[in-house]
Design a protein around this motif. Sequence first.
Motif, PDB file in Angstrom:
ATOM      1  N   GLU A 103       9.300  44.776  44.637  1.00  0.00           N
ATOM      2  CA  GLU A 103       8.334  44.476  45.702  1.00  0.00           C
ATOM      3  C   GLU A 103       8.075  42.971  45.685  1.00  0.00           C
ATOM      4  OE1 GLU A 103       4.991  47.715  45.580  1.00  0.00           O
ATOM      5  OE2 GLU A 103       5.670  47.312  43.525  1.00  0.00           O
ATOM      6  N   LEU A 158      10.014  45.985  50.099  1.00  0.00           N
ATOM      7  CA  LEU A 158      10.373  46.834  48.961  1.00  0.00           C
ATOM      8  C   LEU A 158      11.849  47.186  49.094  1.00  0.00           C
ATOM      9  CD1 LEU A 158       9.851  48.844  46.558  1.00  0.00           C
ATOM     10  CD2 LEU A 158       9.176  50.519  48.299  1.00  0.00           C
ATOM     11  N   PRO A 208       7.174  52.727  44.267  1.00  0.00           N
ATOM     12  CA  PRO A 208       8.403  52.267  43.605  1.00  0.00           C
ATOM     13  C   PRO A 208       8.862  53.176  42.468  1.00  0.00           C
ATOM     14  CG  PRO A 208       6.992  50.409  44.083  1.00  0.00           C
ATOM     15  CD  PRO A 208       6.202  51.625  44.446  1.00  0.00           C
ATOM     16  N   ALA A 267      13.476  48.974  41.526  1.00  0.00           N
ATOM     17  CA  ALA A 267      12.782  48.775  42.798  1.00  0.00           C
ATOM     18  C   ALA A 267      11.986  47.485  42.679  1.00  0.00           C
ATOM     19  CB  ALA A 267      11.850  49.951  43.095  1.00  0.00           C
ATOM     20  N   TRP A 313       3.441  52.284  50.507  1.00  0.00           N
ATOM     21  CA  TRP A 313       4.722  52.225  51.195  1.00  0.00           C
ATOM     22  C   TRP A 313       4.946  53.489  52.006  1.00  0.00           C
ATOM     23  CZ3 TRP A 313       6.809  47.671  51.625  1.00  0.00           C
ATOM     24  CH2 TRP A 313       6.553  46.704  50.642  1.00  0.00           C
TER      25      TRP A 313
END
Length: 253
Positions: A68, A134, A25, A66, A20
């Motif tokens: 994804e 995300l 995350p 978090a 990312w």
Amino acid sequence: MQLKTFITAATLLWQTALAWTNNAPADLVRQYGGSALETKSFKPKADMDWTATWAINETAGRFYIAIEAGTTGWIGFGIAEAAGMRGADIMVAHVDADGPHVSDYHGVGNAKPILDGCQDWSIHHGEEKDGSTLVMVSRKLLTQDSNDRPILLSGLKRTSLLAAFGQTDDLAYHVENKVKFTVDLKTGSSAGQSAWSAAKAAEGLTFIDLKSNEGSVPPEGGQYYKGPEAGGQLLPSRRTSYWEYCFMDRSEW
């Protein structure tokens, strides 16, 4: 359109974690929730392209998560009242040209959920990359909103959770992109029926606490069962305080 229970049917299978733009995350969770927090991660189903990473800041009384997912559309996460959409507390987030967004909903059945009058989720970060999204969001453990489910950290925590995603930013029917699962949010361990049964046996469980997050007790009291030793017969109406006393002290059964 109908919106049934929640999560993802994979359009991609993640062989490796995406790199990312900002942070992984777990780093995002610690960035917003507290650098000393221990993060947990859970993928409800191997062929579902949806993974959650979270931590709980008990001092602040807040849950940081978090998520994804293999979509550039909306992502959903729900805390179920029982095992489906009805009564579920639902978070929906997406990312568009104006940045990340989050909304708080509640389910009333196998249909599109209703937007809450009180919005209790906060969004801290969101991005899209290579067809995936995300988002980093948080919420109080106890919101005092009647449409929200409490996030429990004690007792036998067999909480049903829901997850889903859609292919567009507008909340619409998720088709097969859904899953229902159970996990102990404090430990990150699966909390399915087998795990729950094992926990009950290991702890030598002889009673359970029955608690209500909302509701009132009528002044005249109510009926109750005295227990298995009494053959489960229904006893006369008593005050709630005595009902609790009977169930907390087996010697009085």
